[in-house]
Design an enzyme around this catalytic site. Structure first.
Site, PDB file in Angstrom:
ATOM      1  N   CYS A 117       0.833  -1.196   0.000  1.00  0.00           N
ATOM      2  CA  CYS A 117       0.000   0.000   0.000  1.00  0.00           C
ATOM      3  C   CYS A 117       0.868   1.246   0.000  1.00  0.00           C
ATOM      4  CB  CYS A 117      -0.893   0.009   1.238  1.00  0.00           C
ATOM      5  SG  CYS A 117      -2.159  -1.239   1.203  1.00  0.00           S
ATOM      6  N   ARG A 401      -6.746  -7.857   0.248  1.00  0.00           N
ATOM      7  CA  ARG A 401      -5.414  -8.143   0.811  1.00  0.00           C
ATOM      8  C   ARG A 401      -5.476  -8.352   2.313  1.00  0.00           C
ATOM      9  NH1 ARG A 401      -0.684  -4.527  -1.466  1.00  0.00           N
ATOM     10  NH2 ARG A 401       0.270  -5.861   0.086  1.00  0.00           N
TER      11      ARG A 401
END
Ligand code: UD1
Length: 421
Positions: A117, A401
């Site tokens: 991220c 995720r």
């Protein structure tokens, strides 16, 4: 491309069971490399990051097998390369734990630099400082970090920032080093304690995990063990926030309430009721919000402070709380990407440097939304559940995720959320 369709405005009610902790799983899976024999890891969340990590281990020759839902067998004895290439790790940040684990076990590793991220610069200088202090040579070439040190020796390592990743990576390398390592200003997150428990079961000597000083006496050999990881405090916190934001009443099962104290405290300050309990099988937390919420100020801090990962869902909640809230993000410099999306729903939020000033509005309106990272995605789902009307949320691969069967668990609480192509 898959996306969520959410028809907001429904109170969440009922009970939900929390899965295993993503961040503990991502430390414990590579730790299995340090064992001489097979390990079995239980209570793993069934999320994309866990599947990716199992694939990476297979890619370097380990035998991995999901034996039943949430249980992974790892036999590291067949590992045949220390070179983890970019195509294996793609955008997977926690792959950098392979540096510490392979270095500890085989004295060398080459791992393509992590993705993950994008929530700020996220350097790994402290990981590298730790490896060097243990006597390893470290270089960065062609987008990969190379570490080499046949004989690691224990050292005292001061972390300039109490980094979760650096603490874990140094622990992974130091458990097999000669002599004693002391990590000063170590991170205290529950994942670190969970990793230490697993390493100690394998025969390591790790003391002080959960405090800011961790002492490790290196051992020549570690053994394969079965281990069950802790519940996910971020998943639990997200459901707590979603319950409060929708004016709901939700029992969140399989939690460790002490891990959630900062979130409980802030939700109570905002006017929700939070009750901890023990049903004889599991600890649970019940969050109920039967009156309008009010503004609170929040500063993200390392554990046991308010977690940066829940700052984003909390922004969504505060967007409709009465009064002005200020959220200050002290860990990551770029973790307000969800704000522009919330503003498109009618929220009144201004970002000033590291702070977001939120003027609570009566309601948000559903619209088309794009997640920029995992927790931003969770924040948009919370906002869409609380909003009136329909929202389409894109980029939900980020949510996959880190959240197991997110929409399914929400639907069981009465949410109108669907995954569509
Ligand atoms: C971990 C978690 C993430 C969580 C974060 C903070 C995992 C897989 N991810 O991320 O969900 O949001 O902890 O609780 O467990 N830093 C440096 N140099 C370094 C390492 C870190 O300057 O070598 C800085 C970072 O830029 C950041 C701060 O330290 O500002 C904290 O980062 P860190 O605790 O390392 O976070 P991660 O391990 O990346």
């Amino acid at each position: 491309m898959e996306h969520y369709i959410v028809n907001g405005g429904k109170r969440l009610e009922g009970s939900v069971t929390i899965s295993g902790a993503k961040n503990a799983a991502l430390a414990i899976i590579p730790a299995a490399i340090l064992a001489g024999e097979s390990c079995r890891i239980d209570n793993l969340p069934q999320i994309e990051d866990v599947r990716l990590f199992a694939n990476i281990l297979s890619g370097i020759g380990a035998k991995t097998e999901f034996v039943e839902s949430g249980s992974l067998l790892i036999d590291p004895s067949t590992i045949n390369t220390y070179d983890v290439t970019a195509d294996m790790v793609s955008s997977f940040r926690a792959s950098y734990y392979l540096l510490g684990a392979l270095l500890g076990r085989y004295g060398r590793a080459k791992v393509a630099l992590p993705g993950g991220c994008t929530i700020g610069a996220r350097p790994i200088d402290l990981h590298i400082k730790g490896f060097r202090a243990l006597g390893a040579k470290v270089c960065i070439e062609k987008g990969a970090v190379c570490v080499e040190g046949e004989r690691l020796t224990g050292a005292e390592i001061y972390l300039d920032i109490a980094s979760v990743g650096a603490t874990i990576n140094i622990m992974l390398a130091a458990v097999r080093a000669e002599g004693r390592t002391v990590i000063v200003n170590a991170a205290k997150e529950p994942y670190i304690v969970d990793l230490a428990n697993f390493l100690n079961m394998m025969g390591a000597s790790v003391k002080g995990a959960g405090t800011d000083t961790i002492k490790i006496s290196g051992k020549k050999k570690l053994h394969g063990r079965n281990y069950s990881i802790i519940p996910d405090m971020m998943e639990a916190g997200t459901f707590m926030i979603a319950a409060a934001a929708t004016g709901g009443d939700v029992v969140i099962n399989n939690v460790i309430p002490t891990h959630l104290e900062a979130i409980s405290a802030k939700l109570m300050e905002a006017g929700a009721s939070v009750e901890e309990g023990d049903d004889g099988r599991d600890f649970y937390i019940r969050v109920k919000a039967d009156k309008p919420l009010r503004s609170v100020n929040i500063k993200t801090l390392p554990y046991p402070g308010f977690p940066t990962d829940l700052q984003q869902p909390m922004t969504a909640l505060l967007a409709t709380a009465r009064g002005t809230s200020i959220i200050t993000e002290t860990l990551f410099e770029d973790r307000f990407k969800h704000v522009s999306e919330l503003c498109r729903m009618g929220a009144d939020i201004r970002v000033r440097g590291q702070s977001a000033v939120i003027d609570g509005r009566q309601g948000l309106d559903g619209t088309r939304l794009y997640a920029s990272d995992l927790r931003a995605g969770a924040a948009l789902v919370v906002a869409a559940l609380a909003a009136s009307g329909k929202s389409d949320i894109y980029n939900i691969h980020y949510i996959d995720r880190g959240y197991e069967r997110f929409e399914e668990k929400l639907r069981a609480l009465g949410a109108d959320i669907e995954r569509v192509e």
